[in-house]
Scaffold this active site. Structure first.
Site, PDB file in Angstrom:
ATOM      1  N   LYS A  71       0.844  -1.205   0.000  1.00  0.00           N
ATOM      2  CA  LYS A  71       0.000   0.000   0.000  1.00  0.00           C
ATOM      3  C   LYS A  71       0.876   1.251   0.000  1.00  0.00           C
ATOM      4  O   LYS A  71       1.871   1.320   0.726  1.00  0.00           O
ATOM      5  CB  LYS A  71      -0.893  -0.035   1.234  1.00  0.00           C
ATOM      6  CG  LYS A  71      -1.895   1.097   1.351  1.00  0.00           C
ATOM      7  CD  LYS A  71      -2.760   0.877   2.607  1.00  0.00           C
ATOM      8  CE  LYS A  71      -3.833   1.939   2.753  1.00  0.00           C
ATOM      9  NZ  LYS A  71      -4.692   1.682   3.938  1.00  0.00           N
ATOM     10  N   SER A 101      -9.406   1.561   3.079  1.00  0.00           N
ATOM     11  CA  SER A 101      -8.598   2.316   2.148  1.00  0.00           C
ATOM     12  C   SER A 101      -7.553   1.502   1.406  1.00  0.00           C
ATOM     13  O   SER A 101      -6.907   2.029   0.483  1.00  0.00           O
ATOM     14  CB  SER A 101      -7.888   3.440   2.909  1.00  0.00           C
ATOM     15  OG  SER A 101      -7.006   2.893   3.883  1.00  0.00           O
ATOM     16  N   SER A 112      -9.683  -0.694   7.209  1.00  0.00           N
ATOM     17  CA  SER A 112      -9.116  -0.544   5.865  1.00  0.00           C
ATOM     18  C   SER A 112      -8.356  -1.749   5.328  1.00  0.00           C
ATOM     19  O   SER A 112      -8.004  -1.769   4.148  1.00  0.00           O
ATOM     20  CB  SER A 112      -8.204   0.684   5.817  1.00  0.00           C
ATOM     21  OG  SER A 112      -8.979   1.866   5.855  1.00  0.00           O
TER      22      SER A 112
END
Lengths: 69, 510
Positions: free
Chosen positions: B81, B157, B181
């Site tokens: 990420k 996210s 997330s």
């Protein structure tokens, strides 16, 4: 009256924080404040929290090494 | 196994590499080729490290040939990420705000450990800006889409991680979880995700959202894969003051048995998580079937109510936006318009809470921890649906707003109390979109979660189902999982871009 107070409160807090949202964004934040306010009040209303210590930890002598050091 | 038949699980790929059936170079090459074919549709990657990845794959092959085995991640393609620093490229946090010098040329602790374990990092993955909000089409970052239906949100996210694992662009990835997330994109994309106990994994080198809430963890096909990932990067480090100084167990050690869950007590909370106005009609029955499966595996199932649920969810929100606002206030004053619209809305709300409100939220978190410890005296695990709904379309997000959708998602409680939680696919709704089971455990009992998730996945195959990738194609026409990964015709890029612009503009204006 309550709405007026909430509007004034939000405007004051945004101003104190130095934020200048566009009118539509200010309206969103007003709505969010109205949405969150009962949740905030509920936190103070929880009897078990009356004498509880917060989940915060402060160490007088922390063991800190900077990332990348 | 040929390189064109990319292994579904990290565990299978690791075995194939060691059996000489596949090389890391072939595996990584196939993953990169899949990204070539699909990423324009899915918006998974912010940055790709193809050359570095292939070099590391060659090194992994050389290590295998020399008898050097660094563990199950050696030679495995893994995405990270884009809020964690990776020395091969920039960290953007999908934001115009983050100083490009932050993290430049350095690795987050988790990334250091992945590399030491021989993992092949293929690139940096889409996130919501600073791990909060929604994609913003006005900003120059990829627009993430769900491979099960590209009109829908892959969750956030850790959007790129979830979508990328589901579509086979890599076999596992790193996500972060502050309110859900890791688990939300895992649920919406039909893969597994593990949020470790707070403090189990050091956060240094990861751009913060909520300092007391941020958890770094894995997304992968299976619970076993998540355990293998976590074993490679868990453990304290002096560079993270929140990291807990506890030994790291072998998260896979409990998987050697017969998969029985006899002796385990699992509490099920329906009261807090089902019955909402926007529940998918399939959720309750699919969840009941998952719980029945856990029972069939030998677990004793009892009904319970998670303590102080609503208060803790409120405390989470106050804590998250307050901590985020402390980090962002000065930039928000000076560069308001450079933030994504949803970030302005969420993080800007941090200005609306007082210091006393923040402290009270921490008192409530402590109350909940005490009450939850009593609950966990009676049960070993707590099961809920991860979300009562499936992945929403971008149009639905526009109509209900992110906060409306979050009312159907049941992840944030666990961030606030710090307990670990695993999510695994548990079935599909009538439209062919994934539904997900969440299991939570006592602090630092991730190994038990992995064991329970593995037992469930030994007797189900939801985690092995493959998403079709056509835009809004109905899934009922063919048996789920019948299609190889990534072989649907590509949608013309102009059409995709137009769809992204139209749906996203509508969201941004909501």
């Amino acid at each position: 009256m309550a709405l007026t107070n909430e509007t004034a409160a939000v405007d004051a807090m945004l101003d104190a924080a130095g934020l200048s949202p566009a009118p539509a964004e200010r309206e969103q934040l007003l709505q969010m404040y109205a949405l969150f306010k009962p949740g905030v009040e509920a936190l103070y209303a929880l009897p078990e929290a009356r004498y509880e210590a917060p989940a915060l930890v402060f160490q007088a002598e922390p063991k800190l090494t900077a990332w990348g050091a | 196994m040929s390189a064109s038949e990319l292994a579904l699980t990290l565990t299978d790929a690791a075995a194939a590499l060691r059996a000489g059936e596949l090389t890391s170079t072939e595996l990584v090459g196939a993953a990169l080729a899949r990204a070539d074919a699909l990423d324009e549709q899915l918006g998974v990657y912010v940055t790709r490290f193809d050359d570095c990845a292939l070099e590391r794959a060659e090194q992994a092959d050389a290590d295998f040939a020399a008898g050097v085995d660094r563990g199950p991640l050696q030679g495995i393609p893994i995405g990270v990420k884009d809020i964690l620093a990776v020395s091969e490229g920039p960290t953007t946090a999908n934001s115009l705000i983050l100083d490009p010098a932050w993290g430049e040329g350095r690795d987050a602790i988790v990334v250091e450990r992945l590399k030491a374990a021989g993992a092949v990092i293929t690139g940096k993955l889409t996130t919501m800006e600073f791990a909060i909000g929604l994609p913003d089409p006005e900003k120059p970052f990829p627009f993430p889409r769900n491979p099960w239906n590209t009109d829908t949100w892959p969750g956030g996210s850790s959007s790129g991680t979830g979508a990328g694992v589901a579509a086979g662009l890599f076999l596992a990835g790193i996500g972060t979880d502050t309110g859900g997330s890791i688990r939300i994109p895992a649920a919406f994309c039909g893969v597994s995700g593990l949020m470790p106990t707070f403090g189990r994994v050091p956060n240094a080198g990861c751009a913060p959202l909520g300092y007391s809430l941020d958890h770094i963890g894995p997304l992968a096909r299976s619970a076993r894969d998540c355990g293998a990932m976590l074993g490679a990067f868990a453990g304290p480090d002096p560079r993270d003051p929140y990291a807990v100084d506890l030994p790291v167990p072998d998260f896979l050690a409990g998987l050697a048995g017969d998969g029985s869950l006899a002796g385990l007590r699992i509490g099920v909370d329906r009261a807090n998580t089902l019955g909402g106005e926007h529940d998918d009609p399939a959720t309750a029955a699919v969840f009941d079937a998952a719980v029945a499966q856990l029972s069939a595996l030998g677990a004793t199932v009892v009904e319970l109510t998670i303590p102080h649920y609503a208060e803790v969810v409120a405390a989470l929100m106050i804590t998250m936006v307050s901590e985020a606002f402390a980090y962002h206030r000065e930039d928000m004053r000076e560069r308001w318009g450079d933030y994504c619209a949803a970030t302005r809305s969420f993080v800007g709300a941090g200005a609306l809470f007082s210091g006393a409100d923040y402290v009270q939220a921490q008192r409530v978190r402590r109350v909940a921890q005490r009450a939850l410890a009593e609950t966990f005296a009676d049960v070993d695990l707590i099961a809920t649906p991860t979300a009562a709904q499936v992945s929403p379309s971008y149009d639905e997000l526009k109509d209900r707003g992110t906060r409306g959708v979050m009312q159907s998602i049941h992840t944030s409680y666990w961030d606030a109390v710090g307990n670990p939680a695993l999510v695994v696919p548990m079935g599909f709704n009538a439209g062919g979109l994934p539904l997900s089971l969440q299991l939570a455990a006592r602090p630092f009992e991730e190994a038990l979660l992995v064991r329970a998730g593995d037992a469930y996945q030994r007797t189900t195959d939801w985690h092995l189902r493959i998403p079709p990738l056509g835009l809004a194609e109905p899934l009922g026409a063919e048996p789920l999982g019948a299609e190889p990964l990534g072989l649907r015709p590509r949608v013309p890029s102009e059409e995709l871009a137009q769809r992204a612009r139209s749906s996203s503009a509508a969201i941004a204006s909501a």
